[in-house]
Design an enzyme around this catalytic site. Structure first.
Site, PDB file in Angstrom:
ATOM      1  N   ASP A  42      35.867 -49.094  14.112  1.00  0.00           N
ATOM      2  CA  ASP A  42      36.287 -50.208  14.965  1.00  0.00           C
ATOM      3  C   ASP A  42      36.981 -49.784  16.257  1.00  0.00           C
ATOM      4  O   ASP A  42      36.902 -50.468  17.253  1.00  0.00           O
ATOM      5  CB  ASP A  42      37.103 -51.254  14.209  1.00  0.00           C
ATOM      6  CG  ASP A  42      38.255 -50.669  13.423  1.00  0.00           C
ATOM      7  OD1 ASP A  42      38.389 -49.432  13.386  1.00  0.00           O
ATOM      8  OD2 ASP A  42      39.032 -51.449  12.848  1.00  0.00           O
ATOM      9  N   GLU A  65      31.194 -37.606  10.164  1.00  0.00           N
ATOM     10  CA  GLU A  65      31.579 -36.960  11.431  1.00  0.00           C
ATOM     11  C   GLU A  65      31.487 -35.440  11.363  1.00  0.00           C
ATOM     12  O   GLU A  65      31.311 -34.779  12.388  1.00  0.00           O
ATOM     13  CB  GLU A  65      32.994 -37.375  11.842  1.00  0.00           C
ATOM     14  CG  GLU A  65      33.151 -38.836  12.235  1.00  0.00           C
ATOM     15  CD  GLU A  65      33.355 -39.757  11.048  1.00  0.00           C
ATOM     16  OE1 GLU A  65      33.284 -39.293   9.882  1.00  0.00           O
ATOM     17  OE2 GLU A  65      33.585 -40.959  11.285  1.00  0.00           O
ATOM     18  N   HIS A 128      45.963 -49.309  11.300  1.00  0.00           N
ATOM     19  CA  HIS A 128      45.202 -48.528  10.318  1.00  0.00           C
ATOM     20  C   HIS A 128      44.660 -47.247  10.956  1.00  0.00           C
ATOM     21  O   HIS A 128      44.528 -47.165  12.177  1.00  0.00           O
ATOM     22  CB  HIS A 128      44.076 -49.362   9.694  1.00  0.00           C
ATOM     23  CG  HIS A 128      43.035 -49.823  10.665  1.00  0.00           C
ATOM     24  ND1 HIS A 128      43.237 -50.882  11.521  1.00  0.00           N
ATOM     25  CD2 HIS A 128      41.781 -49.381  10.912  1.00  0.00           C
ATOM     26  CE1 HIS A 128      42.150 -51.063  12.249  1.00  0.00           C
ATOM     27  NE2 HIS A 128      41.251 -50.159  11.903  1.00  0.00           N
ATOM     28  N   HIS A 129      44.339 -46.277  10.154  1.00  0.00           N
ATOM     29  CA  HIS A 129      43.895 -44.937  10.584  1.00  0.00           C
ATOM     30  C   HIS A 129      44.999 -44.153  11.300  1.00  0.00           C
ATOM     31  O   HIS A 129      44.717 -43.264  12.114  1.00  0.00           O
ATOM     32  CB  HIS A 129      42.661 -44.971  11.507  1.00  0.00           C
ATOM     33  CG  HIS A 129      41.461 -45.662  10.944  1.00  0.00           C
ATOM     34  ND1 HIS A 129      41.251 -45.836   9.602  1.00  0.00           N
ATOM     35  CD2 HIS A 129      40.374 -46.223  11.569  1.00  0.00           C
ATOM     36  CE1 HIS A 129      40.098 -46.465   9.426  1.00  0.00           C
ATOM     37  NE2 HIS A 129      39.558 -46.717  10.598  1.00  0.00           N
ATOM     38  N   GLY A 420      31.451 -19.320  10.733  1.00  0.00           N
ATOM     39  CA  GLY A 420      30.923 -19.157   9.376  1.00  0.00           C
ATOM     40  C   GLY A 420      31.261 -20.277   8.407  1.00  0.00           C
ATOM     41  O   GLY A 420      31.626 -20.018   7.260  1.00  0.00           O
ATOM     42  N   ASP A 447      21.143 -22.624  -1.178  1.00  0.00           N
ATOM     43  CA  ASP A 447      21.344 -23.829  -1.996  1.00  0.00           C
ATOM     44  C   ASP A 447      22.807 -24.287  -1.953  1.00  0.00           C
ATOM     45  O   ASP A 447      23.111 -25.475  -1.797  1.00  0.00           O
ATOM     46  CB  ASP A 447      20.881 -23.597  -3.444  1.00  0.00           C
ATOM     47  CG  ASP A 447      21.375 -22.285  -4.052  1.00  0.00           C
ATOM     48  OD1 ASP A 447      22.070 -21.515  -3.361  1.00  0.00           O
ATOM     49  OD2 ASP A 447      21.060 -22.026  -5.237  1.00  0.00           O
ATOM     50  N   ASN A 474      19.012 -19.392  -5.184  1.00  0.00           N
ATOM     51  CA  ASN A 474      19.338 -18.200  -5.972  1.00  0.00           C
ATOM     52  C   ASN A 474      20.454 -18.519  -6.964  1.00  0.00           C
ATOM     53  O   ASN A 474      21.225 -17.667  -7.349  1.00  0.00           O
ATOM     54  CB  ASN A 474      19.683 -17.010  -5.066  1.00  0.00           C
ATOM     55  CG  ASN A 474      20.699 -17.405  -4.000  1.00  0.00           C
ATOM     56  OD1 ASN A 474      21.360 -18.437  -4.124  1.00  0.00           O
ATOM     57  ND2 ASN A 474      20.837 -16.594  -2.968  1.00  0.00           N
ATOM     58  N   GLY A 476      23.368 -20.271  -6.929  1.00  0.00           N
ATOM     59  CA  GLY A 476      24.812 -20.098  -6.709  1.00  0.00           C
ATOM     60  C   GLY A 476      25.146 -19.459  -5.386  1.00  0.00           C
ATOM     61  O   GLY A 476      24.303 -19.309  -4.507  1.00  0.00           O
ATOM     62  N   GLU A 480      28.919 -14.549  -1.972  1.00  0.00           N
ATOM     63  CA  GLU A 480      30.317 -14.409  -2.403  1.00  0.00           C
ATOM     64  C   GLU A 480      30.456 -13.345  -3.499  1.00  0.00           C
ATOM     65  O   GLU A 480      31.529 -12.789  -3.687  1.00  0.00           O
ATOM     66  CB  GLU A 480      30.849 -15.747  -2.895  1.00  0.00           C
ATOM     67  CG  GLU A 480      30.847 -16.801  -1.809  1.00  0.00           C
ATOM     68  CD  GLU A 480      32.191 -17.468  -1.624  1.00  0.00           C
ATOM     69  OE1 GLU A 480      32.716 -17.361  -0.516  1.00  0.00           O
ATOM     70  OE2 GLU A 480      32.694 -18.069  -2.587  1.00  0.00           O
TER      71      GLU A 480
HETATM   72  N1  TPP Z   1      33.579 -23.301   2.646  1.00  0.00           N
HETATM   73  C1  TPP Z   1      33.171 -23.328   3.925  1.00  0.00           C
HETATM   74  C2  TPP Z   1      33.186 -24.620   4.697  1.00  0.00           C
HETATM   75  N2  TPP Z   1      32.702 -22.237   4.512  1.00  0.00           N
HETATM   76  C3  TPP Z   1      32.674 -21.066   3.856  1.00  0.00           C
HETATM   77  N3  TPP Z   1      32.238 -19.997   4.503  1.00  0.00           N
HETATM   78  C4  TPP Z   1      33.063 -21.002   2.501  1.00  0.00           C
HETATM   79  C5  TPP Z   1      33.521 -22.161   1.935  1.00  0.00           C
HETATM   80  C6  TPP Z   1      32.970 -19.718   1.684  1.00  0.00           C
HETATM   81  N4  TPP Z   1      31.555 -19.318   1.496  1.00  0.00           N
HETATM   82  C7  TPP Z   1      30.964 -18.418   2.285  1.00  0.00           C
HETATM   83  S1  TPP Z   1      29.385 -18.117   1.872  1.00  0.00           S
HETATM   84  C8  TPP Z   1      29.474 -19.185   0.572  1.00  0.00           C
HETATM   85  C9  TPP Z   1      30.734 -19.767   0.491  1.00  0.00           C
HETATM   86  C10 TPP Z   1      31.149 -20.749  -0.536  1.00  0.00           C
HETATM   87  C11 TPP Z   1      28.308 -19.363  -0.342  1.00  0.00           C
HETATM   88  C12 TPP Z   1      26.989 -19.594   0.304  1.00  0.00           C
HETATM   89  O1  TPP Z   1      26.058 -19.764  -0.713  1.00  0.00           O
HETATM   90  P1  TPP Z   1      24.565 -20.146  -0.464  1.00  0.00           P
HETATM   91  O2  TPP Z   1      24.443 -21.088   0.647  1.00  0.00           O
HETATM   92  O3  TPP Z   1      23.965 -20.557  -1.741  1.00  0.00           O
HETATM   93  O4  TPP Z   1      23.930 -18.791   0.059  1.00  0.00           O
HETATM   94  P2  TPP Z   1      23.517 -17.475  -0.745  1.00  0.00           P
HETATM   95  O5  TPP Z   1      24.475 -16.430  -0.322  1.00  0.00           O
HETATM   96  O6  TPP Z   1      23.589 -17.773  -2.203  1.00  0.00           O
HETATM   97  O7  TPP Z   1      22.144 -17.144  -0.316  1.00  0.00           O
END
Ligand code: TPP
Length: 566
Positions: A42, A65, A128-129, A420, A447, A474, A476, A480
């Protein structure tokens, strides 16, 4: 774009005096902005109502956003600048991450925030906000840390502040913040003339001194090299660097953040310099060079392979947008374009590349029914790329692997290497599709990252965008598991299993989809997507059997971390 609003020209506009809103949009249109991203609320209704009547700029609504901010980042990386409209507090705070990312990565975004009525603000009403403390400056103060400029617009200052903010965003290549009260948007502006800004020029004496220093270095150099990094792209230096490489005829390497800054089909291109995690021939050439002409360098951890990149600073000519460092000397107020020209005039002539250069993904011998592995799917990507493609690569294993894929000419390569923030790539792809509907747009996302901002596939479908989306499944957060020697088996690196190819249907749209496990299936899906991408979105889910599968440079990084941990 199928579902564009039909923008009706504001018939009264030419007669009426300019309002704050119209003047703002006139200034943005002058910069070539034809779409503005954002989410309605708004406090920005007056802005959006003005925009709806305005001829020549369309409002593109994101699913939130955060995503709209990333989309405007992707758009700006293609068109040079972009704009974002959010509402006060709740909306603008959702966009802090993308705006901080744009600040860190040098992407100019004009962030416009609609705020409560001026009268209510003056009376410190509890609106608000807000934080319910009558303070309407809190969020602008927060934004001061992550923008190059901020202003509260009024009819009195609009003609000064709007051009000033745009000029600063373009000069510094960083976001700026403009907030305007909802009831001031339709107010006629006061005629003011912005003082003509001084054109930035090099300090002649500094430029001369830097050039003399360069000449000294090059006079005794036998193995000089050009090293191209990300600010080459951000400050539009690609053509000047290409000219320098042609003139000097010496090897050219790229840093990871700077991928796409230099034509990788150029005969002098030797590949990606990834410190001790990358190709040893490139490492030797760069580290044994007796003069390194580094352009737009950002020596951050993730750009220097955990600081294993060893650039001899005593022989490095470090060219930044408006200063040059050579060995221990700093030459202030030297514009990069002038410095590059001056180096060219020194007249050094190299002998090109002495040996044959090999690229990691040029060869692959794998049969069609083998399961997908990083070592062999990057060569498939390399083969499918075409001139003029736009590629958006998410941070994760893909960002590391793709760094060594050799690109055709004229690719726009988008990644958020320094900031990143995972989830960036999908909305950025949406922004890229809006910015360049005539170009092929390819998204490569993990993923885990996709799960943060998958909603923006809905916007792609809604606005008729047709990217090809590769989802690397893959199972997960693989990267990391490589970033620390103790995280391989942690449950926090597991994620829920989604049916990625069903997302389009869930979002009410229609896409070409394929789930692939082998090279044969991947190649077939790519062939089909190449046909389909003129009609609709394509989603190719790549199932990788081994959750620890990763490109070679990540394996080297892991070994390095293991050694460090011993
Ligand atoms: N949250 C944010 C906003 N940015 C980040 N960089 C992280 C958390 C930490 N982080 C870096 S890479 C990653 C995370 C959680 C995982 C990426 O996984 P995926 O997209 O499945 O790629 P993969 O390495 O498995 O190919």
């Amino acid at each position: 774009m199928d579902k564009k609003n039909t923008v009706s020209p504001d018939t009264h506009a030419s007669m009426a005096q300019k309002t704050v809103g119209r003047f703002l949009f006139d200034c943005l249109k002058q910069e070539g902005i034809t779409e503005i991203f954002g989410v309605a609320g708004d406090y920005n209704f007056s802005l959006l109502d003005t925009l709806e009547r305005y001829n020549g700029i369309q409002f593109i609504e994101g699913r939130n956003e955060l995503n709209a901010g990333y989309a405007s980042d992707g758009y700006a990386r293609i068109k040079g600048i972009s704009a974002l409209i959010t509402t006060f507090g709740v909306g603008e705070l959702n966009a802090c991450n993308p705006i901080a990312g744009a600040y860190s990565e040098h992407v100019p975004i004009i962030h416009i925030v609609g705020s409560p009525k001026e009268k209510d603000q003056k009376e410190h009403k509890l609106m608000h906000h807000t934080l319910m403390d009558g303070d309407f400056n809190v969020f602008r103060n927060m934004y001061k840390q992550i923008t190059a400029y901020s202003a509260v617009l009024t009819p009195e200052n609009a003609m000064i502040e709007i051009p000033a903010a745009i000029r600063i965003a373009k000069e510094k290549k960083q976001p700026v913040y403009l907030v305007v009260a909802d009831d001031l948007v339709d107010q006629p502006i006061m005629d003011r003339i912005e003082p003509t800004p001084q054109q930035k020029t090099s300090n002649i004496k500094s430029l001369q001194a830097a050039t003399d220093h360069v000449r000294q270095l090059l006079e005794c150099a036998k193995r000089p090299v050009i090293l191209v990094d990300v600010k080459t792209i951000r400050f539009g230096l690609q053509a000047a660097v290409l000219q320098l490489a042609d003139a000097m005829n010496i090897p050219v390497a790229s840093m990871m953040f700077g991928k796409g800054a230099f034509d990788e089909t150029h005969p002098n291109y030797i590949g990606m310099y990834l410190g001790s995690f990358g190709c040893s021939e490139v490492q030797n050439t760069v580290e044994n060079a007796d003069c390194i002409i580094a352009i737009g360098l950002v020596p951050a951890d993730t750009n220097t392979a955990n600081f294993t990149a060893k650039l001899n600073s005593m022989v490095t000519i470090n060219i930044q947008s408006d200063l040059v460092k050579i060995a221990e000397a700093v030459y202030q107020n030297v514009l990069a374009t002038d410095m590059l020209q001056a180096i060219q005039k020194v007249g050094y002539k190299g002998q090109g590349l002495l040996g044959k250069v090999s690229f990691p993904y040029d060869q692959s011998n794998v049969s069609n029914d083998e399961p997908l592995k990083a070592a062999d799917y990057y060569p498939v990507f390399q083969r499918m790329l075409k001139m003029d493609d736009i590629m958006i690569i998410e941070i994760g294993t893909l960002y590391n692997g793709m760094a060594e894929v050799r690109l055709p000419s004229n690719i726009t390569y988008i990644g958020q290497g320094g900031w990143g923030s995972i989830g960036y790539a999908t909305p950025s792809t949406f922004g890229a599709c809006i910015a360049a509907p005539e170009r092929r747009v390819l998204l490569f996302t993990g993923d885990g990252s996709l799960q943060l901002t998958a909603q923006e596939i809905s916007s792609m479908l809604y606005y008729g965008c047709k990217p090809i989306i590769f989802v690397l499944n893959n199972d997960g957060y693989t990267i990391e598991k490589y970033l620390n020697v103790n995280t391989k088996n942690q449950t926090y690196n597991k994620i829920p299993r989604w049916s990625y190819t069903k997302l389009a249907e869930a979002f009410g749209g229609n896409a070409f989809t394929a789930i692939v496990h082998t090279y044969g299936e991947l190649e077939q899906a790519i062939n089909q997507a190449e046909i389909e991408c003129s009609e609709r979105v394509s989603i190719i889910e790549m199932i990788v059997k081994d959750p620890l599968d990763a490109p070679e440079n990540m394996k080297k990084m892991y070994k390095y971390l293991e050694k460090q941990a011993m």
